[in-house]
Write an enzyme that holds these catalytic residues in place. Sequence first.
Site, PDB file in Angstrom:
ATOM      1  N   LYS A  42      66.508  -4.428  59.045  1.00  0.00           N
ATOM      2  CA  LYS A  42      65.657  -3.677  59.058  1.00  0.00           C
ATOM      3  C   LYS A  42      65.141  -2.656  59.947  1.00  0.00           C
ATOM      4  O   LYS A  42      64.435  -1.471  59.268  1.00  0.00           O
ATOM      5  CB  LYS A  42      64.433  -4.008  58.184  1.00  0.00           C
ATOM      6  N   LYS A  71      66.891  -8.462  70.604  1.00  0.00           N
ATOM      7  CA  LYS A  71      65.692  -7.979  70.501  1.00  0.00           C
ATOM      8  C   LYS A  71      65.229  -7.565  71.841  1.00  0.00           C
ATOM      9  O   LYS A  71      64.110  -6.880  71.569  1.00  0.00           O
ATOM     10  CB  LYS A  71      65.150  -8.689  69.551  1.00  0.00           C
ATOM     11  N   LYS A 115      75.076  -5.335  62.805  1.00  0.00           N
ATOM     12  CA  LYS A 115      74.585  -5.865  61.732  1.00  0.00           C
ATOM     13  C   LYS A 115      73.482  -4.908  60.952  1.00  0.00           C
ATOM     14  O   LYS A 115      73.082  -4.125  61.762  1.00  0.00           O
ATOM     15  CB  LYS A 115      73.873  -6.588  62.529  1.00  0.00           C
TER      16      LYS A 115
HETATM   17  N1  AQP Z   1      73.375  -7.895  58.594  1.00  0.00           N
HETATM   18  C1  AQP Z   1      73.048  -9.160  57.314  1.00  0.00           C
HETATM   19  N2  AQP Z   1      74.248  -9.353  57.146  1.00  0.00           N
HETATM   20  C2  AQP Z   1      73.600 -10.647  56.327  1.00  0.00           C
HETATM   21  N3  AQP Z   1      72.513 -11.690  56.016  1.00  0.00           N
HETATM   22  C3  AQP Z   1      71.813 -10.975  57.303  1.00  0.00           C
HETATM   23  N4  AQP Z   1      70.241 -10.852  56.662  1.00  0.00           N
HETATM   24  C4  AQP Z   1      69.509 -10.600  58.017  1.00  0.00           C
HETATM   25  N5  AQP Z   1      70.459  -9.457  57.432  1.00  0.00           N
HETATM   26  C5  AQP Z   1      71.712  -9.385  57.863  1.00  0.00           C
HETATM   27  C6  AQP Z   1      69.652 -12.884  56.386  1.00  0.00           C
HETATM   28  O1  AQP Z   1      68.985 -12.624  55.794  1.00  0.00           O
HETATM   29  C7  AQP Z   1      68.007 -13.480  55.656  1.00  0.00           C
HETATM   30  C8  AQP Z   1      66.371 -13.135  56.375  1.00  0.00           C
HETATM   31  O2  AQP Z   1      66.471 -12.257  57.603  1.00  0.00           O
HETATM   32  P1  AQP Z   1      65.724 -12.032  58.679  1.00  0.00           P
HETATM   33  O3  AQP Z   1      64.042 -12.426  57.779  1.00  0.00           O
HETATM   34  O4  AQP Z   1      65.676 -12.551  59.795  1.00  0.00           O
HETATM   35  O5  AQP Z   1      65.477 -10.475  57.855  1.00  0.00           O
HETATM   36  P2  AQP Z   1      65.045 -10.013  59.588  1.00  0.00           P
HETATM   37  O6  AQP Z   1      65.357 -10.346  61.152  1.00  0.00           O
HETATM   38  O7  AQP Z   1      63.323  -9.500  58.758  1.00  0.00           O
HETATM   39  O8  AQP Z   1      66.006  -8.435  58.869  1.00  0.00           O
HETATM   40  P3  AQP Z   1      66.991  -8.028  59.954  1.00  0.00           P
HETATM   41  O9  AQP Z   1      67.298  -7.108  59.119  1.00  0.00           O
HETATM   42  O10 AQP Z   1      68.099  -9.193  60.665  1.00  0.00           O
HETATM   43  O11 AQP Z   1      65.866  -7.402  60.997  1.00  0.00           O
HETATM   44  P4  AQP Z   1      66.402  -7.127  62.291  1.00  0.00           P
HETATM   45  O12 AQP Z   1      65.693  -5.354  61.753  1.00  0.00           O
HETATM   46  O13 AQP Z   1      65.153  -7.953  62.510  1.00  0.00           O
HETATM   47  O14 AQP Z   1      67.252  -7.516  62.772  1.00  0.00           O
HETATM   48  C9  AQP Z   1      68.599 -14.347  57.369  1.00  0.00           C
HETATM   49  O15 AQP Z   1      68.378 -15.485  56.320  1.00  0.00           O
HETATM   50  C10 AQP Z   1      69.309 -13.211  57.549  1.00  0.00           C
HETATM   51  O16 AQP Z   1      70.590 -14.767  58.481  1.00  0.00           O
END
Ligand code: AQP
Length: 331
Positions: free
Chosen positions: A199, A114, A196
């Site tokens: 979002k 990040k 991965k």
């Molecule tokens: N790609 C993924 N595959 C499986 N599980 C995932 N999680 C996130 N991405 C994946 C799981 O979702 C839950 C919530 O995650 P979070 O609050 O960490 O969500 P986030 O960081 O806003 O979502 P992203 O997409 O991970 O965001 P960024 O863009 O920051 O990378 C967790 O249990 C996580 O493991």
Amino acid sequence: MSKNPIVFSGIQPTGGFHIGNYIGALSNWTAIQNEYECLYCIVDLHSLTVRTDPKELTQNIRQAAAMFIALGIDPTKSTMYVQSQVPGHTQLSWILSCYTAFGEMSRMTQFKDKSEKNADNINVGLFCYPVLMASDILLFDTSYVPIGDDQRQHLEITRDIAVRFNGIYGDVFIIPEGIYQKVGARIMSLQDPTSKMSKSDPNENSKIMLTDDNDAILRKFKRAITDSGNEICRGKDKEGITNLISILCGMTGKQPQDVEVEFCGKMYGEFKLAVADAVIAVVEPIRTEYQRILSDKTYLDEILTSGRDKATERSEKVMARVNNVMGLNIY
Ligand code: AQP
């Protein structure tokens, strides 16, 4: 103590959830709510590590709550609440940060990833994120944490901090365990299957949101990156197809080896349509229910208020225990 083991998990209110969040974590949340006492938290404080618009954040919090219910989380069984409304999260976070080494935090891969992505805003909050997450979990005597694979390292540091604290002060914290999906614990980007699904990925075609309409879902799967071969199977240099197999399994409960047999000899185009259909079958009713619930602001606020009260009451028991062993409860 609760009669059932406690489950805690959280998600950031950062503009909708994608099918990675769903397959990796959220689908488990609903599946286990009859078996355990579950607390599901909208972790708004975690989302402050990037710049947020206040109005948008408030809206995102209500949207997250509406999505929880649309996904099948039953507020009469599970406690749904907003992290910033329960002061124990930040109180415990400060205490635990004093029992966390700078060196171990520096090894967190999510911080490194990040930081690279947000080079103009590498703040201390981003660095300390895992301690706040440890506090989220340890604040409730949590036994199980249903999360995606990307959070595995953060759960490990949570366990390390808890063991260290217990080593000094006695059995204060329960040592939590992760619950991970066997297939789909890490769903990858549709545009770069070595990264991965995220979002924050600016490429809309990389992710399927739970609010996407059917046409968008179909279009994104048609554009999904695969490989120059023609076999529908998992394997080296087949990250795209492997990811689509995981998505299909995550949405249908099928096993990857059965999918490989079912689609043996079929074209990539046909397989992509089958994956899109399976995703639409799950996402369409969630989307419709989400839109219905989102319009009822009073209902959502009532649920979050009652969740806040229940979570606060439960957290106070653990905070009292922590304060007692540390000599902070003097009057
Ligand atoms: N790609 C993924 N595959 C499986 N599980 C995932 N999680 C996130 N991405 C994946 C799981 O979702 C839950 C919530 O995650 P979070 O609050 O960490 O969500 P986030 O960081 O806003 O979502 P992203 O997409 O991970 O965001 P960024 O863009 O920051 O990378 C967790 O249990 C996580 O493991």
